[in-house]
Design an enzyme around this catalytic site. Structure first.
Site, PDB file in Angstrom:
ATOM      1  CG  ASN A 169      -0.935   5.212  -0.336  1.00 47.41           C
ATOM      2  OD1 ASN A 169      -1.122   4.886   0.831  1.00 47.41           O
ATOM      3  ND2 ASN A 169      -1.916   5.127  -1.229  1.00 47.41           N
ATOM      4  CG  ASN A 208      -6.306   9.011  -7.818  1.00 46.28           C
ATOM      5  OD1 ASN A 208      -5.705   9.995  -7.386  1.00 46.28           O
ATOM      6  ND2 ASN A 208      -6.864   8.122  -7.018  1.00 46.28           N
ATOM      7  CE  LYS A 247      -4.240   1.984   1.442  1.00 44.35           C
ATOM      8  NZ  LYS A 247      -4.361   2.770   2.671  1.00 44.35           N
TER       9      LYS A 247
HETATM   10  P1  NAD Z   1      -8.710  11.907  11.157  1.00 45.27           P
HETATM   11  O1  NAD Z   1      -7.873  13.136  11.123  1.00 45.27           O
HETATM   12  O2  NAD Z   1     -10.121  11.977  10.641  1.00 45.27           O
HETATM   13  O3  NAD Z   1      -8.798  11.346  12.641  1.00 45.27           O
HETATM   14  C1  NAD Z   1      -7.725  11.370  13.538  1.00 45.27           C
HETATM   15  C2  NAD Z   1      -8.291  11.781  14.896  1.00 45.27           C
HETATM   16  O4  NAD Z   1      -7.272  11.623  15.881  1.00 45.27           O
HETATM   17  C3  NAD Z   1      -8.749  13.245  14.951  1.00 45.27           C
HETATM   18  O5  NAD Z   1     -10.086  13.302  15.414  1.00 45.27           O
HETATM   19  C4  NAD Z   1      -7.802  13.867  15.998  1.00 45.27           C
HETATM   20  O6  NAD Z   1      -8.427  14.876  16.777  1.00 45.27           O
HETATM   21  C5  NAD Z   1      -7.489  12.637  16.841  1.00 45.27           C
HETATM   22  N1  NAD Z   1      -6.291  12.779  17.674  1.00 45.27           N
HETATM   23  C6  NAD Z   1      -5.059  13.232  17.341  1.00 45.27           C
HETATM   24  N2  NAD Z   1      -4.245  13.237  18.414  1.00 45.27           N
HETATM   25  C7  NAD Z   1      -4.985  12.770  19.454  1.00 45.27           C
HETATM   26  C8  NAD Z   1      -4.721  12.563  20.844  1.00 45.27           C
HETATM   27  N3  NAD Z   1      -3.520  12.838  21.366  1.00 45.27           N
HETATM   28  N4  NAD Z   1      -5.707  12.062  21.628  1.00 45.27           N
HETATM   29  C9  NAD Z   1      -6.933  11.796  21.119  1.00 45.27           C
HETATM   30  N5  NAD Z   1      -7.253  11.987  19.818  1.00 45.27           N
HETATM   31  C10 NAD Z   1      -6.287  12.466  18.995  1.00 45.27           C
HETATM   32  O7  NAD Z   1      -7.885  10.786  10.381  1.00 45.27           O
HETATM   33  P2  NAD Z   1      -8.435   9.509   9.613  1.00 45.27           P
HETATM   34  O8  NAD Z   1      -8.816   9.904   8.229  1.00 45.27           O
HETATM   35  O9  NAD Z   1      -9.410   8.790  10.454  1.00 45.27           O
HETATM   36  O10 NAD Z   1      -7.076   8.667   9.471  1.00 45.27           O
HETATM   37  C11 NAD Z   1      -6.501   7.973  10.556  1.00 45.27           C
HETATM   38  C12 NAD Z   1      -5.430   7.022   9.976  1.00 45.27           C
HETATM   39  O11 NAD Z   1      -6.103   6.046   9.163  1.00 45.27           O
HETATM   40  C13 NAD Z   1      -4.437   7.723   9.042  1.00 45.27           C
HETATM   41  O12 NAD Z   1      -3.157   7.151   9.176  1.00 45.27           O
HETATM   42  C14 NAD Z   1      -5.002   7.445   7.648  1.00 45.27           C
HETATM   43  O13 NAD Z   1      -4.007   7.462   6.630  1.00 45.27           O
HETATM   44  C15 NAD Z   1      -5.557   6.046   7.842  1.00 45.27           C
HETATM   45  N6  NAD Z   1      -6.637   5.711   6.899  1.00 45.27           N
HETATM   46  C16 NAD Z   1      -7.731   6.529   6.792  1.00 45.27           C
HETATM   47  C17 NAD Z   1      -8.753   6.176   5.922  1.00 45.27           C
HETATM   48  C18 NAD Z   1      -9.982   7.043   5.759  1.00 45.27           C
HETATM   49  O14 NAD Z   1     -10.800   6.764   4.864  1.00 45.27           O
HETATM   50  N7  NAD Z   1     -10.187   8.064   6.549  1.00 45.27           N
HETATM   51  C19 NAD Z   1      -8.652   4.991   5.157  1.00 45.27           C
HETATM   52  C20 NAD Z   1      -7.517   4.183   5.313  1.00 45.27           C
HETATM   53  C21 NAD Z   1      -6.513   4.556   6.199  1.00 45.27           C
HETATM   54  O1  KPL Z   2      -5.007   5.018  -1.178  1.00 48.71           O
HETATM   55  C1  KPL Z   2      -5.173   5.910  -1.991  1.00 48.71           C
HETATM   56  C2  KPL Z   2      -5.156   7.300  -1.473  1.00 48.71           C
HETATM   57  O2  KPL Z   2      -5.714   8.201  -2.086  1.00 48.71           O
HETATM   58  O3  KPL Z   2      -4.568   7.489  -0.401  1.00 48.71           O
HETATM   59  C3  KPL Z   2      -5.322   5.589  -3.453  1.00 48.71           C
HETATM   60  C4  KPL Z   2      -6.615   6.085  -4.020  1.00 48.71           C
HETATM   61  C5  KPL Z   2      -5.267   4.081  -3.629  1.00 48.71           C
HETATM   62  C6  KPL Z   2      -4.215   6.196  -4.248  1.00 48.71           C
HETATM   63  O4  KPL Z   2      -2.954   5.909  -3.793  1.00 48.71           O
END
Ligand code: NAD
Ligand code: KPL
Length: 303
Positions: A186, A200, A182
């Protein structure tokens, strides 16, 4: 056993709401008294899925609450995860489990090294969610969650709780290969969408650049002992671009909204790994330099 959720943003709320909806005991840890007061005013978390919105009145607490933590779901961004766990470290029970849902690599290993008494389970997720508002999350894309323990060991019995909550899961015996794959996707796609300011799908106009990056990423994956993650990387990059042609990448959206990116755990991690292996990967380094310059010009952190 209860689930504590640290980082109630998009992904954390998606997991918390589904677990609570299935009857699991869930507690949300919020970072400040102000956030806790805002949460209590909202009455809980709202999840919108398939155009239906439902409020989940999940109990919330501060990091310094006294309840012991046996299973911690960490859904902060990669750059916040270690610091957030440090705030609740004194509450971690012996033998507790920490599920790490961060994208990229680097944060998970740092956490596993710092808290060796915990079983760290790494999660790679292709589900999609976004925050519509404070404590209101929209389930935007069905996907899969791969869970695994990089130290080996068997699948935990509570995976059934995820099944009951409708959280798709597969136990992976090689979670690092999943995370590396992944990360490579990315690294090939996301920075280019930022630098070319495009969706994309428009990256197909930059085929030569994509293929040069994929060549170097394959070299890195193979030298890192990840041949499975390297297999047909370019083919998959093109398939993902095709399947998500109309989308803006997550990094593109972060930059557009003036939010910090996870560059240090994606391209940064790739470049640091290449350096430590003594690999010269000029295209990846040049992309990293160019992206950092772009972020810096916009006043965003470059790591
Ligand atoms: P987000 O910013 O929506 O959520 C993170 C949360 O953590 C925020 O609400 C923030 O206030 C909280 N936070 C930060 N520090 C904190 C602390 N010390 N104590 C308590 N809360 C705290 O982020 P997200 O989109 O949910 O992403 C989270 C992880 O998941 C990232 O690494 C992202 O790349 C991965 N991810 C997200 C998605 C998605 O669709 N959102 C999909 C796959 C992977
Ligand atoms: O994971 C993704 C992202 O936007 O973070 C995709 C859509 C797969 C592109 O890397």
């Amino acid at each position: 056993m209860s689930w504590h959720v640290l980082g109630a943003g998009a992904l954390g709320s998606l997991w918390a709401a589904r677990l609570a909806g299935a009857g699991a005991t869930v507690r949300i840890i919020l970072r400040s008294a102000q956030r806790l007061a805002d949460y209590q005013r909202a009455g809980g978390l709202t999840l919108t899925a398939d155009d239906l919105s439902r409020l989940y009145a999940i109990p919330a607490e501060l990091p310094d609450a006294s309840t012991p933590i046996q299973r911690l779901l960490v859904t902060c961004k990669a750059y916040d995860a270690e610091g957030a766990i440090a705030q609740v470290a004194s509450r971690l029970s012996s033998g507790c489990e920490i599920l790490l849902l961060q994208n990229g690599l680097g944060s998970q290993q740092a956490i596993a090294e710092r808290w060796p008494q915990a079983r760290c389970i790494f999660v790679s997720s292709t589900e999609g969610a976004y925050r519509e508002d404070d404590f209101h999350v929209v389930f935007a894309g069905r996907g899969q969650n791969w869970l695994g323990d990089s130290n080996g060991g068997s699948a935990p019995a509570w995976l059934d709780e995820l099944n009951r909550a409708g959280i798709p899961q597969t136990w992976s015996s090689d979670i690092l290969a999943r995370l590396w794959r992944k990360l490579a996707l990315n690294c090939a796609i996301n920075p280019l969408t930022v630098l070319h300011d495009c969706r994309n799908g428009e990256l197909l106009q930059h085929r030569e650049q994509l293929s040069g990056l994929c060549e170097e990423l394959v070299e890195l994956l193979e030298a890192s002992g990840q041949p499975a993650a390297a297999s047909d990387l370019q083919g998959e990059v093109l398939r993902v671009i095709d399947a998500t042609a109309a989308n803006y990448s997550s990094m593109y959206q972060d930059v557009r909204l003036g939010r910090r990116t996870e560059i240090a755990y994606l391209l940064g991690h790739a470049c640091r790994s290449a350096d430590s292996l003594g690999l010269a990967l000029p295209r990846l380094h040049e992309l990293h330099r160019h992206l950092r310059e772009h972020l810096s010009q916009r006043g965003l952190p470059t790591d």
